[in-house]
Motif scaffolding. Structure first.
Motif, PDB file in Angstrom:
ATOM      1  N   TYR A 101      -6.019  11.944  -9.200  1.00 14.22           N
ATOM      2  CA  TYR A 101      -5.918  10.622  -8.569  1.00 14.22           C
ATOM      3  C   TYR A 101      -4.827   9.786  -9.248  1.00 14.22           C
ATOM      4  CZ  TYR A 101      -6.810   5.730  -7.670  1.00 14.22           C
ATOM      5  OH  TYR A 101      -6.643   4.400  -7.362  1.00 14.22           O
ATOM      6  N   TRP A 102      -4.871   9.707 -10.586  1.00 14.64           N
ATOM      7  CA  TRP A 102      -3.889   8.900 -11.316  1.00 14.64           C
ATOM      8  C   TRP A 102      -2.488   9.483 -11.195  1.00 14.64           C
ATOM      9  CZ3 TRP A 102      -4.950   4.171 -12.024  1.00 14.64           C
ATOM     10  CH2 TRP A 102      -6.265   3.775 -12.242  1.00 14.64           C
ATOM     11  N   GLN A 103      -2.389  10.797 -11.133  1.00 10.41           N
ATOM     12  CA  GLN A 103      -1.096  11.449 -10.959  1.00 10.41           C
ATOM     13  C   GLN A 103      -0.480  11.069  -9.611  1.00 10.41           C
ATOM     14  OE1 GLN A 103      -1.481  15.715 -10.728  1.00 10.41           O
ATOM     15  NE2 GLN A 103       0.486  16.054 -11.725  1.00 10.41           N
ATOM     16  N   ILE A 104      -1.276  11.135  -8.551  1.00  9.13           N
ATOM     17  CA  ILE A 104      -0.785  10.782  -7.214  1.00  9.13           C
ATOM     18  C   ILE A 104      -0.457   9.299  -7.141  1.00  9.13           C
ATOM     19  CG2 ILE A 104      -1.424  10.612  -4.769  1.00  9.13           C
ATOM     20  CD1 ILE A 104      -3.079  13.191  -5.180  1.00  9.13           C
ATOM     21  N   LYS A 105      -1.326   8.453  -7.687  1.00  3.83           N
ATOM     22  CA  LYS A 105      -1.084   7.003  -7.669  1.00  3.83           C
ATOM     23  C   LYS A 105       0.226   6.654  -8.367  1.00  3.83           C
ATOM     24  CE  LYS A 105      -3.167   2.515  -8.816  1.00  3.83           C
ATOM     25  NZ  LYS A 105      -1.901   1.889  -8.600  1.00  3.83           N
ATOM     26  N   GLU A 106       0.473   7.259  -9.503  1.00 10.24           N
ATOM     27  CA  GLU A 106       1.713   6.998 -10.243  1.00 10.24           C
ATOM     28  C   GLU A 106       2.931   7.428  -9.434  1.00 10.24           C
ATOM     29  OE1 GLU A 106       3.527   9.253 -13.915  1.00 10.24           O
ATOM     30  OE2 GLU A 106       1.968   7.863 -14.587  1.00 10.24           O
ATOM     31  N   GLN A 107       2.834   8.557  -8.738  1.00 19.01           N
ATOM     32  CA  GLN A 107       3.957   9.012  -7.920  1.00 19.01           C
ATOM     33  C   GLN A 107       4.188   8.090  -6.735  1.00 19.01           C
ATOM     34  OE1 GLN A 107       2.792  13.089  -7.277  1.00 19.01           O
ATOM     35  NE2 GLN A 107       4.250  13.779  -8.819  1.00 19.01           N
ATOM     36  N   ILE A 108       3.136   7.650  -6.095  1.00 16.37           N
ATOM     37  CA  ILE A 108       3.286   6.732  -4.963  1.00 16.37           C
ATOM     38  C   ILE A 108       3.877   5.405  -5.438  1.00 16.37           C
ATOM     39  CG2 ILE A 108       1.999   5.347  -3.278  1.00 16.37           C
ATOM     40  CD1 ILE A 108       0.150   7.810  -2.934  1.00 16.37           C
ATOM     41  N   ASP A 109       3.384   4.898  -6.572  1.00 16.99           N
ATOM     42  CA  ASP A 109       3.909   3.641  -7.117  1.00 16.99           C
ATOM     43  C   ASP A 109       5.389   3.742  -7.461  1.00 16.99           C
ATOM     44  OD1 ASP A 109       1.406   2.535  -6.814  1.00 16.99           O
ATOM     45  OD2 ASP A 109       0.893   2.614  -8.963  1.00 16.99           O
ATOM     46  N   SER A 110       5.848   4.925  -7.844  1.00 18.14           N
ATOM     47  CA  SER A 110       7.263   5.100  -8.203  1.00 18.14           C
ATOM     48  C   SER A 110       8.103   5.571  -7.012  1.00 18.14           C
ATOM     49  CB  SER A 110       7.394   6.090  -9.360  1.00 18.14           C
ATOM     50  OG  SER A 110       7.031   7.386  -8.933  1.00 18.14           O
ATOM     51  N   LYS A 111       7.531   5.475  -5.824  1.00 16.94           N
ATOM     52  CA  LYS A 111       8.202   5.842  -4.562  1.00 16.94           C
ATOM     53  C   LYS A 111       8.488   7.338  -4.462  1.00 16.94           C
ATOM     54  CE  LYS A 111       8.611   1.465  -3.436  1.00 16.94           C
ATOM     55  NZ  LYS A 111       7.338   0.832  -3.628  1.00 16.94           N
ATOM     56  N   ASN A 112       7.728   8.134  -5.174  1.00 19.58           N
ATOM     57  CA  ASN A 112       7.862   9.593  -5.120  1.00 19.58           C
ATOM     58  C   ASN A 112       6.619  10.154  -4.443  1.00 19.58           C
ATOM     59  OD1 ASN A 112       8.516  12.276  -5.561  1.00 19.58           O
ATOM     60  ND2 ASN A 112       7.656  12.295  -7.613  1.00 19.58           N
ATOM     61  N   LYS A 113       6.511   9.907  -3.156  1.00 23.35           N
ATOM     62  CA  LYS A 113       5.296  10.350  -2.469  1.00 23.35           C
ATOM     63  C   LYS A 113       5.599  11.493  -1.509  1.00 23.35           C
ATOM     64  CE  LYS A 113       4.978   7.210   1.419  1.00 23.35           C
ATOM     65  NZ  LYS A 113       4.158   6.238   2.098  1.00 23.35           N
ATOM     66  N   PRO A 114       4.649  12.406  -1.416  1.00 17.61           N
ATOM     67  CA  PRO A 114       4.847  13.549  -0.530  1.00 17.61           C
ATOM     68  C   PRO A 114       4.531  13.198   0.918  1.00 17.61           C
ATOM     69  CG  PRO A 114       2.711  13.694  -1.579  1.00 17.61           C
ATOM     70  CD  PRO A 114       3.397  12.481  -2.156  1.00 17.61           C
ATOM     71  N   ASP A 115       5.008  14.026   1.810  1.00 25.02           N
ATOM     72  CA  ASP A 115       4.598  13.910   3.211  1.00 25.02           C
ATOM     73  C   ASP A 115       3.191  14.460   3.392  1.00 25.02           C
ATOM     74  OD1 ASP A 115       7.073  12.840   4.411  1.00 25.02           O
ATOM     75  OD2 ASP A 115       7.909  14.723   3.660  1.00 25.02           O
ATOM     76  N   LEU A 116       2.842  15.443   2.565  1.00 29.19           N
ATOM     77  CA  LEU A 116       1.521  16.041   2.600  1.00 29.19           C
ATOM     78  C   LEU A 116       1.105  16.391   1.171  1.00 29.19           C
ATOM     79  CD1 LEU A 116      -0.883  17.321   4.205  1.00 29.19           C
ATOM     80  CD2 LEU A 116       0.475  19.431   4.277  1.00 29.19           C
ATOM     81  N   ALA A 117      -0.096  16.000   0.785  1.00 29.82           N
ATOM     82  CA  ALA A 117      -0.636  16.346  -0.525  1.00 29.82           C
ATOM     83  C   ALA A 117      -1.783  17.326  -0.331  1.00 29.82           C
ATOM     84  CB  ALA A 117      -1.128  15.099  -1.255  1.00 29.82           C
ATOM     85  N   ILE A 118      -1.750  18.412  -1.080  1.00 29.22           N
ATOM     86  CA  ILE A 118      -2.827  19.396  -1.040  1.00 29.22           C
ATOM     87  C   ILE A 118      -3.466  19.416  -2.421  1.00 29.22           C
ATOM     88  CG2 ILE A 118      -3.429  21.831  -0.787  1.00 29.22           C
ATOM     89  CD1 ILE A 118      -1.170  22.031   1.262  1.00 29.22           C
ATOM     90  N   ILE A 119      -4.771  19.151  -2.451  1.00 33.67           N
ATOM     91  CA  ILE A 119      -5.505  19.101  -3.703  1.00 33.67           C
ATOM     92  C   ILE A 119      -6.385  20.343  -3.800  1.00 33.67           C
ATOM     93  CG2 ILE A 119      -7.207  17.824  -5.056  1.00 33.67           C
ATOM     94  CD1 ILE A 119      -6.162  15.280  -3.598  1.00 33.67           C
ATOM     95  N   ASN A 120      -6.157  21.122  -4.826  1.00 37.17           N
ATOM     96  CA  ASN A 120      -6.958  22.317  -5.067  1.00 37.17           C
ATOM     97  C   ASN A 120      -8.191  21.893  -5.854  1.00 37.17           C
ATOM     98  OD1 ASN A 120      -7.897  24.896  -5.473  1.00 37.17           O
ATOM     99  ND2 ASN A 120      -6.386  25.402  -7.034  1.00 37.17           N
TER     100      ASN A 120
END
Length: 108
Positions: free
Chosen positions: A72-91
């Motif tokens: 969660y924190w990894q994805i949030k940090e990426q979105i906050d830094s404008k590095n967001k994926p078109d699709l995220a797959i969580i294993n």
């Protein structure tokens, strides 16, 4: 046995040794299963997908020991830094549940 493990400047694990030009990105998140612990780069499932589909950019952000809270924190940090994926797959694996809380078993 020797494993070739390559981490890129963006903290992801290599999924290709060629430059992938794509307008669509898929980021994989998870633990050592996603990261491909003790596997060469070419044997991880994000890398295998990248070798089969060159119209999509696959990035492997799996890290050993990670659970859903870390992800969660990894994805949030990426979105906050404008590095967001078109699709995220969580294993997800059921043992991640123990990583999300301060369980007695894990704190020993």
């Amino acid at each position: 046995m020797f494993s070739e493990i390559t981490h890129l400047d963006n903290s992801s694990r290599a999924t290709s040794y060629k430059d992938i030009k794509s307008d669509f990105s898929v980021y994989f998140y998870g633990c050592s299963f996603t990261h491909g612990f003790n596997l060469s780069d070419s044997m991880t499932f994000p890398c295998i997908l990248q070798s089969q589909i060159d119209t999509v950019s696959f990035l492997n952000y799996g890290l050993g020991g990670y659970g859903l809270t870390n992800i969660y924190w990894q994805i949030k940090e990426q979105i906050d830094s404008k590095n967001k994926p078109d699709l995220a797959i969580i294993n997800y694996a059921s043992f991640h549940d123990q990583r999300n809380v301060s369980s007695r078993k894990r704190s020993k």
